[in-house]
Every structure is written in C-alpha cells, then in structure tokens.
Motif scaffolding. Structure first.
Motif, PDB file in Angstrom:
ATOM      1  N   LEU A 176       0.834  -1.208   0.000  1.00 46.37           N
ATOM      2  CA  LEU A 176       0.000   0.000   0.000  1.00 46.37           C
ATOM      3  C   LEU A 176       0.869   1.258   0.000  1.00 46.37           C
ATOM      4  CD1 LEU A 176      -2.900  -0.831   2.483  1.00 46.37           C
ATOM      5  CD2 LEU A 176      -3.105  -0.259   0.065  1.00 46.37           C
ATOM      6  N   SER A 177       1.925   1.195   0.798  1.00 48.61           N
ATOM      7  CA  SER A 177       2.816   2.353   0.897  1.00 48.61           C
ATOM      8  C   SER A 177       3.486   2.632  -0.444  1.00 48.61           C
ATOM      9  CB  SER A 177       3.854   2.063   1.982  1.00 48.61           C
ATOM     10  OG  SER A 177       4.875   2.985   1.915  1.00 48.61           O
TER      11      SER A 177
ATOM     12  N   THR B  92       2.355   1.678  -3.406  1.00 46.04           N
ATOM     13  CA  THR B  92       1.320   2.099  -4.350  1.00 46.04           C
ATOM     14  C   THR B  92       1.038   3.586  -4.181  1.00 46.04           C
ATOM     15  OG1 THR B  92       0.349  -0.086  -4.104  1.00 46.04           O
ATOM     16  CG2 THR B  92      -1.011   1.562  -5.205  1.00 46.04           C
ATOM     17  N   LYS B  93       0.982   4.006  -2.906  1.00 42.67           N
ATOM     18  CA  LYS B  93       0.726   5.417  -2.611  1.00 42.67           C
ATOM     19  C   LYS B  93       1.820   6.294  -3.219  1.00 42.67           C
ATOM     20  CE  LYS B  93       0.584   6.899   1.713  1.00 42.67           C
ATOM     21  NZ  LYS B  93       0.250   6.836   3.142  1.00 42.67           N
TER      22      LYS B  93
ATOM     23  N   VAL C   3       1.351   6.424  -7.024  1.00 47.61           N
ATOM     24  CA  VAL C   3       0.233   7.310  -7.376  1.00 47.61           C
ATOM     25  C   VAL C   3       0.632   8.770  -7.191  1.00 47.61           C
ATOM     26  CG1 VAL C   3      -2.122   8.003  -6.738  1.00 47.61           C
ATOM     27  CG2 VAL C   3      -1.529   5.584  -6.881  1.00 47.61           C
ATOM     28  N   LEU C   4       1.362   9.035  -6.093  1.00 47.39           N
ATOM     29  CA  LEU C   4       1.832  10.399  -5.837  1.00 47.39           C
ATOM     30  C   LEU C   4       2.779  10.851  -6.945  1.00 47.39           C
ATOM     31  CD1 LEU C   4       1.839  12.730  -3.726  1.00 47.39           C
ATOM     32  CD2 LEU C   4       3.922  11.725  -2.816  1.00 47.39           C
TER      33      LEU C   4
END
Lengths: 270, 290
Positions: free
Chosen positions: A17-18, A20-21, A24-25
């Motif tokens: 998740l980290s 992926t974040k 995306v950022l």
C-alpha cells in the motif's frame, strides 16, 4: 504487539500500500508538472531565448544520430523485406513496404528513442545537477518559476523538434532503402519512387506526424520530472538519468500502441 | 466541481493575487516573525520555534548539524512548508502562500546558499544580473548595477568569468553580490563560510557587515562557525573619505543590534545577546562554545 510484527502478510500488504501510494503520488506530480509546463507555454512571461536554445540543443544537436539511425533502418528494412517478399515474387513492393513502415512506425519510434537516449538523459542530468547544487532553489528565491524557465522550453523543444527530426529520419530511411533497391535489389530508381508515392496516404502522414508530437512531449516531460525530483547528491543524478531513459522509452513504446489504436479508429486504413 | 476547477486553475496559473494586496507591516512590527512553528518528516525538525527580528537587525542562528537552522531560512522563502505555526515576512503571513503568491515576498529577500548555488551555464556577470534581467531592466542599467555589486565584493575584474573558474571563496562573494543586486530588505546567509579558510571567511563576514551597516539590510546568518558569528556581531563598518573603515568591539557587553539564537534538535535552546550567550551556564551552550 503490533500487526506489523505479528502478521507477515499484514506487513507485506502495508508495504504494498505504501509503495502504491508513492507511485500514485509520483504520477500525480508528473501530470501536474507536465500540465504546468504546458500552461506556461501559453502564458507570460515566456523565455523565448531558452526555447530557442533548447530547440537548438535537441534538434540540431540530434541531427547526426537521427540521420544515421533513419538511413540504416531504411536500408536494413529494404534488405529484410526483399528477402521475405521474394518468396511471393513481390520484390517490387519493397518501396511501398519500407515507406509505410518508416512513416507510420519506425521513423517516429526510433527517432524518439534515439533522442531520449541523447537528450532526455541530458535533461535529467542537467536539472538533477541543478537540484543537488541548490540552483533550482536559487532560481525560486530569485523570483523565477523553474517550471516556466526550465521545463516549458524543454517541452516546447520536444514537441516541435521531434516531429521535424522524424520527418528527416523518414526521408533518409526511404532514401536509404532506395539505394539498396537500386544497387542491391536491381529495381529501377523511377519505379522505386513511384511505388513510394503510391504507398503514402493522408492517414499515414497524420499518424507519422502525430506520434512524434506525443513522443517529444513524453521524452521532455519525463526528463524534466526525473531531473527535478533528483535526491541524494551526485549518485542521485546518475540514478535520475538512468530512470529517465528507461521510463521515457517504456512510455514511448506503450503510448505508441495507444496512439496507433486511436488513430486507426479515427483514420482507418482503406 | 467548480472548487476543483478553481484549485486546478490556481495550481496551473496561480491565483493572480496581486502583491499589492499583501497587508503592510506596522511601524513596530518585526520584519520577520516566527510563532510556534513546527515541522516534521520522519522525525521532528522544528518544534515550536518562536522569534522576532526587527527591521535592520541581525540574528545569528547557531546549532549543530541537523538542528534545523537552514530549515528556518527555507521556511521563510517558501522552499519548505511548515506543518503548523505562523511565519510573517515584512507583514505578510507566508505559511499559506502558493508559489505564485510567494514571488513578491521573495523579491524582498536575498539569500546566499551554502555553496553559492551560482548558475553554471551563466557568466559571473549574468549570475549577478539575473534577477535584474527578470525584472525587465535595460541591459545598460543591469551592467552598471552588476559592475557596482562586483566592485562591492571585490571581484570587479571577474565579470566575464565562468563560475567554474572561481575559487570557493570567490563563488560565495559572487553569491553575495547576486543576492544584494536587487537591493533586498532582508538577507539570509546559509552557512556562507563553511569550508573556507579563516582569512576568506573574514572576507565574507566583512561583506555581511557592509551590507548591514552601509545598506541597512536586515540579516539572518545561519552558521556553526562561532568565530564568524562573533565576527559579524562585533564588527562595524563606516565609509570615511571613500574608504571602508572596519572597527571591532571586543567587549561583548557593548554589542547591540545582533541577537543570537541557538537551536538544538529543532528546539530553541538559547535566545539572547552575545553577552548572555558567552555567560550562559547551560551545559549544552557551554560545551558548544568550548
């Protein structure tokens, strides 16, 4: 006891998740930088001298590699296609095949990849060096918007010069294939050029000139983004340079598929 | 939806808020004011930093590496955004400003970066005149001002040189000239003497003093070099018969106009006069000064 240490699966999911974040950022920042760079081209102040300098660096500076790449690609394409066409007794169609292949696909893609290797990496390295030596901060402190001063001129150069270089590459590729057709494949010079002329249609030209605009934008925007996001000193500059070439090359090849798909829908081949 | 469009427009083109809209600073209001400023990444960088700096004053910020000294300068210029607190520069609250809105604030401030941060692709003269060119001054005016500033830092003959031809000390002096060229109200010096020999360091601190005493520029000096910090505090310059005359005050009790602030892991450990600093009994300060 925290889930981090209790459940390995939870740890993996959290890490995923980290990451992926972060991705995306990164995409969001890239899109924003590109949009701000494009917007800066249409609003004042514009740095015309910087735009011309970048066009010179990207366009004139890349002439030699584009000429060589285009010429040899056309020549090898003629040799390879003749070998295949001979099986069907279709050697006279070499000009037609080379022309369509160069204009629609090979010219734009190979030119963009070569310019990415030469200029996209240079953009990342130059801007990355400016970041690590605080020159970007100095620009901002002096009241200058780095996007306007550094990114917009490079985007303009990419969007304008890559199509021009592609036209040159296409022309030299077709010319090189013509030399092979005459001296190696024993076709006549007028016949070769007649088949070339017959092969080219409006949708070929639209496709051949639309793609380099997209590719030029990609190689410049990725180079600028990677350069401006350099972290970690001189080692980071090297990393940004490598990343910019890899990311821009992959994006060019991926976007080639999507642009082709869209253009084939908009301008179907008869 | 319209909010989203407004936000995107603001991000791409700026809000267009005119600098004239900025509130004017009151007569007794400090030119720089920090109130409970916090910043953290994976660890706290600044924790409740509060200080004022009156116009024309000098503040020396001391502290070890990673104590948050440079961060204060970067926050003032909008190169970083604070998590909480208030930062006012010349009467303008800068914590919520966008990049576009920050421009008028930055035009009032000059900064000398640690390594100079000169633009490699430009000559020394072009570096010093960069901001003047951005402001649209005529080439003749720019050259005149640039030559004046290079004379001020003692590098008049280096106008056409490339930054790569300069020594470390000369690069810092050009950086001082570049920062002063647009006549800022506030000068920020980020460790301008780091890595320089004592004699060259004194040349730089003398320039800081000249800008302060001759042009009345408000200064913030970030350093961990005590010698240079005290040099700035106790040196004064005046122009007498066209010559710069430097005077050094040895008695710390007589020093006024220069404040010292010491940071320790993002917290203000000390704030006061040079005399209070050297007479402090705080074990950390005693160790730092020893």
């Amino acid at each position: 006891m925290s889930p981090r240490s209790s459940f390995p699966l939870a740890r993996v999911v959290l890490q995923l998740l980290s990451r992926t974040k972060l991705v995306v950022l990164g995409v969001q920042e890239y899109v924003l930088l590109s949009a701000r760079g494009l917007a800066a081209l249409f609003t004042r102040p514009r740095y015309v001298d910087d735009i011309l300098a970048q066009m010179d660096s990207l366009g004139v500076g890349s002439l030699s590699i584009v000429i060589l790449t285009g010429m040899f690609t056309g020549m090898v394409l003629a040799l390879q296609s003749a070998a295949s066409l001979d099986v069907f007794g279709a050697r006279p169609y070499v000009g037609r095949l080379v022309c369509v292949s160069m204009v629609r696909e090979l010219g734009p893609v190979l030119t963009a990849l070569m310019v990415t290797g030469r200029v996209g990496s240079g953009m990342a390295a130059e801007l990355g060096s400016m970041v690590v030596t605080q020159q970007i901060d100095a620009l901002r402190v002096l009241g200058t918007d780095p996007v306007r001063k550094l990114v917009a001129p490079r985007l303009a150069a990419g969007i304008v010069m890559v199509p021009l270089l592609t036209v040159l590459s296409d022309a030299l590729g077709i010319f090189g294939a013509g030399l092979i057709s005459i001296f190696n494949l024993k076709l006549s010079w007028p016949y070769y050029w007649r088949t070339v002329g017959q092969a080219l249609a409006l949708n070929d030209l639209i496709m051949g000139l639309s793609k380099p605009v997209v590719f030029g934008f990609i190689l410049a925007s990725v180079g600028c983004y990677m350069g401006l996001n350099t972290k970690g000193g001189t080692q980071g500059v090297g990393l940004a340079t490598t990343r910019s070439v890899v990311a821009a090359s992959v994006m060019i090849l991926a976007s080639d598929f999507f642009v082709t798909k869209v253009l084939l829908l908009a301008f179907p081949v008869n | 939806m319209s909010d989203l469009i407004d936000k995107l427009r603001e991000e791409l083109l700026g809000t267009g808020r005119a600098p004239e809209d900025a509130p004017a600073r009151g007569p007794d209001e400090p030119i720089v004011s920090f109130r409970d400023v916090y910043l953290a990444y994976d660890r706290p960088i600044l924790q409740g930093v509060t200080f004022d700096l009156p116009a024309g004053g000098t503040k020396v910020i001391l502290g070890g590496s990673g104590s948050g000294k440079t961060t204060i300068l970067r926050l003032m210029l909008g190169l970083l955004k604070a998590d909480a607190g208030s930062i006012r520069v010349d009467g303008v609250e800068v914590t919520g400003l966008t990049e576009e809105e920050f421009r008028p604030v930055r035009l009032k401030v000059g900064m000398v970066f640690q390594e100079g941060a000169l633009f490699d692709s430009l000559s020394v003269g072009e570096n010093v005149g960069f901001r003047l060119g951005e402001d649209g001054l005529a080439p003749g005016e720019i050259e005149e001002r640039v030559r004046e500033m290079l004379g001020f830092v003692g590098l008049a003959s280096h106008y056409d040189k490339s930054p790569s031809e300069l020594s470390g000390g000369q690069r810092r002096r050009v950086a001082v000239a570049r920062a002063l060229a647009a006549r800022p109200q506030i000068m920020l010096y980020d460790e301008p003497t780091t890595g320089l020999d004592p004699i060259t360091s004194t040349t730089i601190t003398d320039l800081i003093v000249k800008a302060r005493d001759l042009d009345g520029v408000t200064s913030i000096l970030v350093t961990h070099q005590l010698r240079d910090a005290f040099n700035v505090a106790r040196t004064f310059v005046a122009r007498e018969d066209g010559e710069f005359v430097f005077r050094r005050v040895e008695d710390y009790e007589l020093l006024a106009g220069t404040d010292f602030m010491m940071l320790r892991e993002g917290v203000v450990q000390f704030h006061g006069s040079p005399h209070e600093l050297v007479t402090s009994k705080d074990p950390y300060i005693v160790e730092f000064l020893s």
